[in-house]
Design a protein around this motif. Structure first.
Motif, mmCIF file in Angstrom:
data_model
loop_
_atom_site.group_PDB
_atom_site.id
_atom_site.type_symbol
_atom_site.label_atom_id
_atom_site.label_comp_id
_atom_site.label_asym_id
_atom_site.label_seq_id
_atom_site.Cartn_x
_atom_site.Cartn_y
_atom_site.Cartn_z
ATOM 1 N N VAL A 165 0.846 -1.191 0.000
ATOM 2 C CA VAL A 165 0.000 0.000 0.000
ATOM 3 C C VAL A 165 0.883 1.243 0.000
ATOM 4 O O VAL A 165 1.872 1.322 0.744
ATOM 5 C CB VAL A 165 -0.940 0.008 1.222
ATOM 6 C CG1 VAL A 165 -1.864 1.228 1.180
ATOM 7 C CG2 VAL A 165 -1.770 -1.282 1.264
ATOM 8 N N VAL A 166 0.518 2.206 -0.839
ATOM 9 C CA VAL A 166 1.234 3.484 -0.918
ATOM 10 C C VAL A 166 0.249 4.606 -0.630
ATOM 11 O O VAL A 166 -0.956 4.387 -0.534
ATOM 12 C CB VAL A 166 1.874 3.677 -2.311
ATOM 13 C CG1 VAL A 166 2.948 2.631 -2.554
ATOM 14 C CG2 VAL A 166 0.807 3.616 -3.412
ATOM 15 N N LEU A 173 8.898 16.002 3.332
ATOM 16 C CA LEU A 173 9.615 14.726 3.246
ATOM 17 C C LEU A 173 10.168 14.489 1.844
ATOM 18 O O LEU A 173 9.503 14.770 0.846
ATOM 19 C CB LEU A 173 8.695 13.573 3.652
ATOM 20 C CG LEU A 173 8.221 13.600 5.110
ATOM 21 C CD1 LEU A 173 7.299 12.427 5.405
ATOM 22 C CD2 LEU A 173 9.414 13.590 6.066
ATOM 23 N N GLY A 174 11.385 13.929 1.792
ATOM 24 C CA GLY A 174 12.070 13.718 0.521
ATOM 25 C C GLY A 174 12.231 12.264 0.146
ATOM 26 O O GLY A 174 13.174 11.909 -0.579
ATOM 27 N N GLU A 175 11.353 11.414 0.632
ATOM 28 C CA GLU A 175 11.368 9.997 0.283
ATOM 29 C C GLU A 175 9.939 9.474 0.356
ATOM 30 O O GLU A 175 9.070 10.093 0.980
ATOM 31 C CB GLU A 175 12.264 9.210 1.249
ATOM 32 C CG GLU A 175 11.841 9.330 2.703
ATOM 33 C CD GLU A 175 12.859 8.762 3.677
ATOM 34 O OE1 GLU A 175 14.029 8.595 3.276
ATOM 35 O OE2 GLU A 175 12.493 8.487 4.836
ATOM 36 N N ASN A 176 9.693 8.359 -0.311
ATOM 37 C CA ASN A 176 8.360 7.757 -0.293
ATOM 38 C C ASN A 176 8.374 6.442 0.472
ATOM 39 O O ASN A 176 9.439 5.850 0.710
ATOM 40 C CB ASN A 176 7.860 7.531 -1.722
ATOM 41 C CG ASN A 176 7.194 8.767 -2.301
ATOM 42 O OD1 ASN A 176 6.087 9.127 -1.916
ATOM 43 N ND2 ASN A 176 7.885 9.427 -3.232
ATOM 44 N N VAL A 192 11.254 1.973 2.404
ATOM 45 C CA VAL A 192 11.590 3.346 2.041
ATOM 46 C C VAL A 192 12.109 3.375 0.606
ATOM 47 O O VAL A 192 12.967 2.568 0.231
ATOM 48 C CB VAL A 192 12.658 3.926 2.989
ATOM 49 C CG1 VAL A 192 13.049 5.338 2.553
ATOM 50 C CG2 VAL A 192 12.142 3.933 4.425
ATOM 51 N N ILE A 193 11.576 4.302 -0.190
ATOM 52 C CA ILE A 193 12.067 4.520 -1.551
ATOM 53 C C ILE A 193 12.824 5.841 -1.567
ATOM 54 O O ILE A 193 12.261 6.901 -1.260
ATOM 55 C CB ILE A 193 10.917 4.588 -2.576
ATOM 56 C CG1 ILE A 193 10.072 3.320 -2.531
ATOM 57 C CG2 ILE A 193 11.475 4.793 -3.983
ATOM 58 C CD1 ILE A 193 8.873 3.361 -3.468
ATOM 59 N N ASP A 229 12.816 -4.900 -4.668
ATOM 60 C CA ASP A 229 13.185 -4.518 -3.304
ATOM 61 C C ASP A 229 13.133 -3.007 -3.090
ATOM 62 O O ASP A 229 13.699 -2.495 -2.121
ATOM 63 C CB ASP A 229 14.583 -5.040 -2.979
ATOM 64 C CG ASP A 229 14.644 -6.556 -3.015
ATOM 65 O OD1 ASP A 229 13.702 -7.198 -2.512
ATOM 66 O OD2 ASP A 229 15.622 -7.097 -3.567
ATOM 67 N N PHE A 230 12.509 -2.296 -4.014
ATOM 68 C CA PHE A 230 12.274 -0.852 -3.912
ATOM 69 C C PHE A 230 13.543 -0.015 -4.029
ATOM 70 O O PHE A 230 13.607 1.115 -3.545
ATOM 71 C CB PHE A 230 11.512 -0.519 -2.618
ATOM 72 C CG PHE A 230 10.229 -1.292 -2.504
ATOM 73 C CD1 PHE A 230 9.140 -0.970 -3.295
ATOM 74 C CD2 PHE A 230 10.132 -2.384 -1.649
ATOM 75 C CE1 PHE A 230 7.963 -1.708 -3.221
ATOM 76 C CE2 PHE A 230 8.962 -3.125 -1.570
ATOM 77 C CZ PHE A 230 7.872 -2.783 -2.360
#
Length: 284
Positions: A165-166, A173-176, A192-193, A229-230
Motif C-alpha cells: 500500500v502506498v 519529506l524527501g522519500e516515499n 523506504v524509496i 526490493d524498492f
C-alpha cells in the motif's frame, strides 16, 4: 439447347468479372487470417497494435486507478467503482466512500486503497483501509485496517502473495514509503524509496515485468520505477498517476482522464512499452 462455353470462347468481360471475384475472395480471406492472427497474439484479449479503451460514462470525481481481471477492466473514480468489458462498455457501477483510490485484482477480488481521513498531514490524521469487493458482482466482501499508512492510503499493488500500500506525503519529506501486508493484511514492513520528494506522495502502484511502477502527481507528473526490493531504477517525467497495469505480453496499460465541471470525469487506457532509459513509451 445450351452449348458449353470453352476457355477460348471466354469474352473479355467474363474474364474481368471472374478475376475481380477471385481478387475479392483472396482479400477477404487475407483479412480473416489477419483478424485470427490478431486474436492469437493478444494474450490479454487486447490488440497487439495501438488501441484506446474509453470507459463508458462520466463520474462526479476523477479517476484514481485501474486494474484488469479476466476479461474485465475495473476503474476507481474516487466515489464510484466501475466495471467494464475490455472495450470500455459499462457492466456495473456502485457508489463507494470518499476516498477510494488505486486498486488491484487478485483471485476474483478487487482490493482498493481507501482513506477516510486526511491526506499528507505531517501529524497523520489519516484513516487508512483496504476495501475488498467481489470482482463479478462488486459486492463488498471485507474491510481491512491499514493504519500504518500514516499519510493516507491511496494506492495498492500485489506481488508474491503480499499486498503493498502506498499513499500521501507531506511537503517536508524527501522519500516515499511502501507498506507491506501479508495475504490476511497483517502488517509486515515499511519500505523506504529513496525517490526524492513527489507531490502528494504516490497515487498508483503495480508490479509488472520484474519491477514496480509508481505514478505520482506533479507538474510535470512523475513515474518512479524500482526493482522488487524498492531500489530506484528510474525517475521519469511521465504520467501514470491515474492508473498503470501490466499486460502478459510485456506491455503496460496507462490510464489518463479529464474532468469537466458540467459533464463530469472520464477515463481511458492506452498501451505502452517499457523502456530502460525512458520509463515507458505510449504505443502510437
Amino acid at each position: 439447347m445450351d452449348i458449353p462455353m470453352t476457355c477460348h470462347q471466354l469474352t473479355p468481360r467474363t474474364v474481368f468479372f471472374t478475376s475481380l471475384l477471385l481478387l475479392s475472395s483472396l482479400t477477404l480471406r487475407g483479412s480473416l487470417i489477419a483478424q485470427d492472427q490478431l486474436k492469437v497474439n493478444s494474450r490479454d484479449g487486447f490488440p497487439t497494435e495501438s488501441f484506446q479503451v474509453s470507459c463508458e460514462g462520466t463520474y462526479p470525481h476523477h479517476l484514481q486507478g485501474v486494474c484488469i481481471g479476466g476479461t474485465s477492466i475495473y476503474w476507481s473514480f474516487t466515489t464510484t467503482l466501475v466495471k467494464t468489458d475490455q472495450q470500455g462498455k459499462l457492466l456495473k457501477k456502485i457508489p463507494v466512500a470518499n476516498h477510494h483510490g488505486d486498486l488491484c485484482f487478485r483471485d476474483g477480488k478487487i482490493y482498493v486503497a481507501v482513506n477516510l481521513g486526511k491526506f499528507n498531514d505531517p501529524n497523520g490524521n489519516a484513516d487508512s483501509w483496504v476495501y475488498v469487493y467481489d470482482a463479478e458482482s462488486l459486492d463488498e466482501l471485507a474491510r481491512h485496517e491499514t493504519q500504518e499508512v500514516f499519510h493516507g492510503a491511496g494506492g495498492i499493488g500485489h506481488h508474491n502473495g503480499h499486498f503493498y500500500v502506498v499513499g500521501g506525503l507531506p511537503d517536508s519529506l524527501g522519500e516515499n514509503y511502501v507498506y507491506e501486508y501479508d495475504d490476511q493484511f497483517h502488517f509486515v514492513k515499511k519500505h523506504v524509496i529513496a525517490s526524492g520528494h513527489t507531490h502528494l506522495g504516490i497515487q498508483t502502484a503495480t508490479f509488472a515485468h520484474d519491477r514496480w511502477w509508481f505514478g505520482c502527481y506533479g507538474s510535470p507528473a512523475i513515474t518512479l520505477v524500482t526493482d522488487a526490493d524498492f531500489q530506484m531504477k528510474g525517475r521519469h517525467e511521465l504520467n501514470c498517476s491515474l492508473g498503470i497495469e501490466g499486460l502478459a505480453d510485456g506491455r503496460l496499460l496507462v490510464a489518463s482522464g479529464r474532468c469537466d465541471k458540467e459533464k463530469g470525469c472520464s477515463g481511458k487506457l492506452q498501451p505502452a512499452r517499457p523502456s530502460e532509459s525512458k520509463g515507458f513509451q505510449i504505443q502510437e
